[in-house]
Design a protein around this motif. Structure first.
Motif, PDB file in Angstrom:
ATOM      1  N   ALA A   1       3.051  -3.260   5.299  1.00  0.00           N
ATOM      2  CA  ALA A   1       3.817  -3.710   4.213  1.00  0.00           C
ATOM      3  C   ALA A   1       4.405  -4.637   5.515  1.00  0.00           C
ATOM      4  O   ALA A   1       5.190  -5.512   5.121  1.00  0.00           O
ATOM      5  CB  ALA A   1       4.842  -3.459   3.704  1.00  0.00           C
ATOM      6  N   LEU A   2       4.534  -3.972   6.692  1.00  0.00           N
ATOM      7  CA  LEU A   2       5.861  -4.969   7.515  1.00  0.00           C
ATOM      8  C   LEU A   2       4.909  -5.807   7.796  1.00  0.00           C
ATOM      9  O   LEU A   2       5.331  -6.523   9.007  1.00  0.00           O
ATOM     10  CB  LEU A   2       6.201  -3.682   8.901  1.00  0.00           C
ATOM     11  N   ARG A   3       3.488  -5.651   7.918  1.00  0.00           N
ATOM     12  CA  ARG A   3       2.575  -6.317   9.170  1.00  0.00           C
ATOM     13  C   ARG A   3       2.485  -8.195   7.713  1.00  0.00           C
ATOM     14  O   ARG A   3       2.183  -8.847   8.377  1.00  0.00           O
ATOM     15  CB  ARG A   3       0.910  -6.373   9.010  1.00  0.00           C
ATOM     16  N   HIS A   4       2.757  -8.072   5.966  1.00  0.00           N
ATOM     17  CA  HIS A   4       2.763  -9.075   5.230  1.00  0.00           C
ATOM     18  C   HIS A   4       4.013  -9.855   5.591  1.00  0.00           C
ATOM     19  O   HIS A   4       4.743  -8.772   5.319  1.00  0.00           O
ATOM     20  CB  HIS A   4       2.575  -8.460   4.333  1.00  0.00           C
ATOM     21  N   PRO A   5       3.645 -10.945   5.599  1.00  0.00           N
ATOM     22  CA  PRO A   5       4.612 -11.931   5.429  1.00  0.00           C
ATOM     23  C   PRO A   5       5.763 -12.574   4.286  1.00  0.00           C
ATOM     24  O   PRO A   5       6.261 -12.799   4.397  1.00  0.00           O
ATOM     25  CB  PRO A   5       4.398 -12.752   5.922  1.00  0.00           C
ATOM     26  N   TRP A   6       4.954 -11.873   2.841  1.00  0.00           N
ATOM     27  CA  TRP A   6       5.338 -11.684   1.562  1.00  0.00           C
ATOM     28  C   TRP A   6       6.331 -10.999   1.300  1.00  0.00           C
ATOM     29  O   TRP A   6       7.001 -10.371   0.566  1.00  0.00           O
ATOM     30  CB  TRP A   6       4.345 -12.737   0.964  1.00  0.00           C
ATOM     31  N   GLU A   7       5.949  -9.828   2.297  1.00  0.00           N
ATOM     32  CA  GLU A   7       6.773  -7.932   1.673  1.00  0.00           C
ATOM     33  C   GLU A   7       8.058  -8.451   2.021  1.00  0.00           C
ATOM     34  O   GLU A   7       8.383  -9.022   3.027  1.00  0.00           O
ATOM     35  CB  GLU A   7       5.525  -6.925   2.102  1.00  0.00           C
ATOM     36  N   SER A   8       8.799  -7.519   1.608  1.00  0.00           N
ATOM     37  CA  SER A   8      10.651  -7.491   1.857  1.00  0.00           C
ATOM     38  C   SER A   8      10.367  -6.494   3.563  1.00  0.00           C
ATOM     39  O   SER A   8       9.836  -5.604   2.947  1.00  0.00           O
ATOM     40  CB  SER A   8      11.181  -6.936   0.608  1.00  0.00           C
ATOM     41  N   ARG A   9      11.266  -6.979   4.841  1.00  0.00           N
ATOM     42  CA  ARG A   9      11.186  -6.445   5.388  1.00  0.00           C
ATOM     43  C   ARG A   9      12.089  -5.270   5.399  1.00  0.00           C
ATOM     44  O   ARG A   9      11.964  -4.389   5.909  1.00  0.00           O
ATOM     45  CB  ARG A   9      11.737  -6.990   6.621  1.00  0.00           C
ATOM     46  N   THR A  10      13.429  -5.357   4.569  1.00  0.00           N
ATOM     47  CA  THR A  10      13.728  -4.659   4.084  1.00  0.00           C
ATOM     48  C   THR A  10      13.639  -3.289   3.545  1.00  0.00           C
ATOM     49  O   THR A  10      13.576  -1.994   4.192  1.00  0.00           O
ATOM     50  CB  THR A  10      15.312  -5.047   3.779  1.00  0.00           C
ATOM     51  N   VAL A  11      13.095  -3.443   2.388  1.00  0.00           N
ATOM     52  CA  VAL A  11      12.252  -2.523   1.498  1.00  0.00           C
ATOM     53  C   VAL A  11      11.220  -1.513   2.359  1.00  0.00           C
ATOM     54  O   VAL A  11      10.765  -0.282   2.918  1.00  0.00           O
ATOM     55  CB  VAL A  11      11.628  -3.082   0.432  1.00  0.00           C
ATOM     56  N   ALA A  12      10.463  -2.482   3.671  1.00  0.00           N
ATOM     57  CA  ALA A  12       9.211  -1.130   4.737  1.00  0.00           C
ATOM     58  C   ALA A  12       9.923  -1.309   4.930  1.00  0.00           C
ATOM     59  O   ALA A  12       9.362   0.154   5.600  1.00  0.00           O
ATOM     60  CB  ALA A  12       8.353  -2.690   4.905  1.00  0.00           C
ATOM     61  N   VAL A  13      11.509  -1.775   5.421  1.00  0.00           N
ATOM     62  CA  VAL A  13      11.927  -0.047   6.643  1.00  0.00           C
ATOM     63  C   VAL A  13      12.571   1.301   6.234  1.00  0.00           C
ATOM     64  O   VAL A  13      12.079   2.236   6.906  1.00  0.00           O
ATOM     65  CB  VAL A  13      13.021  -1.507   7.501  1.00  0.00           C
ATOM     66  N   TRP A  14      12.984   0.690   5.101  1.00  0.00           N
ATOM     67  CA  TRP A  14      13.492   1.811   4.357  1.00  0.00           C
ATOM     68  C   TRP A  14      12.406   3.108   4.517  1.00  0.00           C
ATOM     69  O   TRP A  14      12.519   3.356   4.114  1.00  0.00           O
ATOM     70  CB  TRP A  14      14.143   1.095   3.263  1.00  0.00           C
ATOM     71  N   ALA A  15      11.202   2.519   4.148  1.00  0.00           N
ATOM     72  CA  ALA A  15      10.262   3.429   2.849  1.00  0.00           C
ATOM     73  C   ALA A  15       9.352   3.577   4.644  1.00  0.00           C
ATOM     74  O   ALA A  15       9.118   4.683   4.710  1.00  0.00           O
ATOM     75  CB  ALA A  15       8.735   2.384   2.749  1.00  0.00           C
ATOM     76  N   LEU A  16       9.767   3.427   5.817  1.00  0.00           N
ATOM     77  CA  LEU A  16       9.217   3.164   7.356  1.00  0.00           C
ATOM     78  C   LEU A  16       9.456   4.304   7.529  1.00  0.00           C
ATOM     79  O   LEU A  16       9.760   5.581   7.801  1.00  0.00           O
ATOM     80  CB  LEU A  16       9.064   2.577   8.048  1.00  0.00           C
ATOM     81  N   GLY A  17      11.183   4.739   7.462  1.00  0.00           N
ATOM     82  CA  GLY A  17      12.203   5.651   7.889  1.00  0.00           C
ATOM     83  C   GLY A  17      12.039   6.603   6.581  1.00  0.00           C
ATOM     84  O   GLY A  17      12.348   8.171   7.526  1.00  0.00           O
ATOM     85  N   LEU A  18      12.564   6.804   5.920  1.00  0.00           N
ATOM     86  CA  LEU A  18      11.810   8.091   4.628  1.00  0.00           C
ATOM     87  C   LEU A  18      10.736   8.747   5.120  1.00  0.00           C
ATOM     88  O   LEU A  18      10.806   9.798   4.999  1.00  0.00           O
ATOM     89  CB  LEU A  18      12.043   7.129   3.644  1.00  0.00           C
ATOM     90  N   ALA A  19       9.940   7.588   4.736  1.00  0.00           N
ATOM     91  CA  ALA A  19       8.725   8.273   5.801  1.00  0.00           C
ATOM     92  C   ALA A  19       8.701   9.867   6.897  1.00  0.00           C
ATOM     93  O   ALA A  19       7.839  10.508   6.559  1.00  0.00           O
ATOM     94  CB  ALA A  19       7.735   7.508   5.715  1.00  0.00           C
ATOM     95  N   ALA A  20       8.732   8.934   7.877  1.00  0.00           N
ATOM     96  CA  ALA A  20       9.000   9.772   9.029  1.00  0.00           C
ATOM     97  C   ALA A  20      10.086  10.734   8.691  1.00  0.00           C
ATOM     98  O   ALA A  20       9.489  12.338   8.943  1.00  0.00           O
ATOM     99  CB  ALA A  20       9.453   8.386   9.972  1.00  0.00           C
ATOM    100  N   LEU A  21      11.230  10.404   7.736  1.00  0.00           N
ATOM    101  CA  LEU A  21      12.442  11.346   7.854  1.00  0.00           C
ATOM    102  C   LEU A  21      11.033  12.969   7.139  1.00  0.00           C
ATOM    103  O   LEU A  21      11.364  13.957   7.638  1.00  0.00           O
ATOM    104  CB  LEU A  21      13.481  11.120   7.486  1.00  0.00           C
TER     105      LEU A  21
END
Length: 153
Positions: free
Chosen positions: A113-133
């Protein structure tokens, strides 16, 4: 001032020569008809008469040209799915250590999602953080379980 001085200051106008056209008696008003039109603007256009014998039986109607626009390309959406999967993985990793595959899947989807320019960056960063946690919590549970089982030296 004397009259002689006034006369010398006044401009003198020469008589027109033969090559200059004389002005009309009355200048036309703006919008006044000056001629040149054959008919009024609202007059119907004259039509040509075609006898009934020469007319076609049915009017010829050209076939309509229909062109469909190409279907819009459906872009893959992984940001919202990564966030949902990260939330589920975090919730499960609070109780069991075997939720780490969900966390890894959420990390992969968040990176996509972070690599796609049409995706929401905020949602992708939150998803990455929660998944890493969630992966950290799962790893903690697995280390604790391994220590309890005597697998760690």
């Amino acid at each position: 001032m004397s009259d002689d001085r006034l006369r010398s200051r006044r401009p003198s106008v020469d008589a027109p020569t033969g090559d200059v056209a004389a002005a009309p008696e009355a200048a036309p008003l703006p919008g006044e008809h000056r001629g040149g039109f054959q008919r009024e603007f609202t007059q119907p256009t004259p039509l040509q008469f075609v006898p009934a014998a020469e007319r076609p039986a049915e009017p010829v109607v050209p076939e309509p040209r229909v062109e469909w626009a190409p279907a819009p390309e459906i872009l893959p959406r992984s940001g919202a799915w990564a966030l949902a999967l990260g939330i589920v993985a975090l919730a499960l990793s609070l109780f069991v250590g075997w939720a780490f595959p969900l966390g890894i899947a959420a990390v992969v989807m968040a990176v996509l999602a972070l690599r796609h320019p049409w995706e929401s960056r905020t949602v992708a960063v939150w998803a990455l953080g929660l998944a890493a946690l969630s992966i950290l919590y799962s790893a903690g549970w697995l280390v604790w379980a391994a220590a309890q089982a005597g697998l760690l030296g």
